[in-house]
Design a protein around this motif. Structure first.
Motif, PDB file in Angstrom:
ATOM      1  N   GLU A   1     -45.398   7.518  27.088  1.00 38.13           N
ATOM      2  CA  GLU A   1     -44.128   8.197  27.326  1.00 38.13           C
ATOM      3  C   GLU A   1     -42.959   7.216  27.275  1.00 38.13           C
ATOM      4  O   GLU A   1     -41.901   7.514  26.705  1.00 38.13           O
TER       5      GLU A   1
ATOM      6  N   TRP B   1     -43.201  16.435  19.716  1.00 38.22           N
ATOM      7  CA  TRP B   1     -44.047  15.847  20.767  1.00 38.22           C
ATOM      8  C   TRP B   1     -44.849  16.946  21.461  1.00 38.22           C
ATOM      9  O   TRP B   1     -46.055  16.831  21.656  1.00 38.22           O
TER      10      TRP B   1
ATOM     11  N   HIS C   1     -42.524   8.038  14.417  1.00 37.31           N
ATOM     12  CA  HIS C   1     -42.526   7.427  15.749  1.00 37.31           C
ATOM     13  C   HIS C   1     -43.168   8.367  16.769  1.00 37.31           C
ATOM     14  O   HIS C   1     -44.001   7.942  17.588  1.00 37.31           O
ATOM     15  N   VAL C   2     -42.794   9.631  16.724  1.00 32.63           N
ATOM     16  CA  VAL C   2     -43.374  10.612  17.643  1.00 32.63           C
ATOM     17  C   VAL C   2     -44.883  10.703  17.439  1.00 32.63           C
ATOM     18  O   VAL C   2     -45.658  10.689  18.406  1.00 32.63           O
TER      19      VAL C   2
ATOM     20  N   TYR D   1     -42.430   6.139  23.721  1.00 29.92           N
ATOM     21  CA  TYR D   1     -41.799   7.237  22.985  1.00 29.92           C
ATOM     22  C   TYR D   1     -40.289   7.263  23.221  1.00 29.92           C
ATOM     23  O   TYR D   1     -39.502   7.246  22.274  1.00 29.92           O
TER      24      TYR D   1
ATOM     25  N   CYS E   1     -46.761   7.600  18.909  1.00 28.58           N
ATOM     26  CA  CYS E   1     -46.875   7.624  20.372  1.00 28.58           C
ATOM     27  C   CYS E   1     -47.841   8.718  20.833  1.00 28.58           C
ATOM     28  O   CYS E   1     -48.586   8.525  21.802  1.00 28.58           O
TER      29      CYS E   1
END
Length: 252
Positions: A231, A114, A168-169, A234, A172
């Motif tokens: 955020e 991230w 996924h990271v 995430y 986001c």
């Protein structure tokens, strides 16, 4: 079966990635200095502003001098992408050292990736390209897999689990980047946009016709101070992914 010609020499590309040419050539250049200059341009101005000419200007050499070291922009992007992973982790065992709980190790891996997107946001623009088979990318993969070793997953499940977390990271991070771009274009942040649109929307939507959309949308909008909160998405999504991994481990 005939092999299609792609114009890319795999041997040369891989030798560039795995090579160790550190001695300056006649022009004083090294592959590392070219890659560093390219990354500085991309970090500051964005990947769309990157060109061999601008890299040469930054290094104070003629553009043609670069091609002795790097065949073109495609190879330069591969080198930059791989170099971005250099020193992502302080040690090869860092994620696994976050605690006995594999969840904490995965949280740590997710957070490092991230943060990487904000240090080098242009990496998001390279999504969809074929994987960079370089040394830093390979070491990153090795280190991150160690956090999943011995917890009850098969090799295929380890690879798929890591890919799921990293995708996924990325998703986001991409949403957050898009929201920042919208803010620049509209000169309104998400909260300002929401405060301007929510009252109008309330007058237009009949809650009896859209009861769930009205109730849930209002609650989420107030909580997020806008239509989206990267955020929250995430952290919420990461925890749900790990809940699923936990179930998979227990079934093993």
């Amino acid at each position: 079966m005939s092999q299609k010609r792609t114009g890319i020499d795999p041997a040369r590309s891989l030798n560039l990635l795995w090579g160790s040419q550190t001695v300056p050539g006649r022009s004083g250049l090294t592959i590392k200095s070219i890659v560093t200059a390219g990354m500085e341009i991309a970090d500051t101005d964005g990947i769309e502003e990157l060109s061999m000419r601008k890299v040469a200007e930054r290094l104070g050499v003629g553009t043609m001098s670069l091609y002795t070291y790097v065949p073109g922009k495609t190879e330069l992007l591969d080198l930059m992408h791989d170099s971005a992973y250099d020193r992502l982790y302080e040690s090869a065992s860092e994620p696994a050292e976050q605690g006995e709980d594999w969840r904490q190790a995965l949280r740590f891996i997710a957070e490092k990736n991230w943060e990487l997107y904000w240090e080098h946001p242009w990496i998001l623009d390279l999504s969809g390209r074929r994987p960079v088979l370089g040394p830093h990318t390979t070491l990153k993969y090795e280190i991150e897999l160690r956090a999943l070793e011995g917890i009850g997953l098969s090799d295929i499940e380890m690879d798929a689990t890591l890919s799921l977390v990293l995708m996924h990271v990325e998703s986001c991070a991409r949403l957050k980047t898009a929201m920042k771009a919208n803010q620049r274009m509209t000169e309104m942040d998400e909260n300002e946009w929401w405060l301007a649109h929510a009252p109008v929307l309330e007058r237009l939507i009949d809650p009896s016709q859209f009861p769930l959309a009205s109730r849930v949308g209002e609650a989420a909008g107030q909580a997020n101070q806008g239509p989206h909160n990267p955020e929250h998405a995430y952290s919420f999504g990461l925890e749900r992914i790990m809940d699923g991994i936990g179930i998979l481990i227990r079934k093993a």
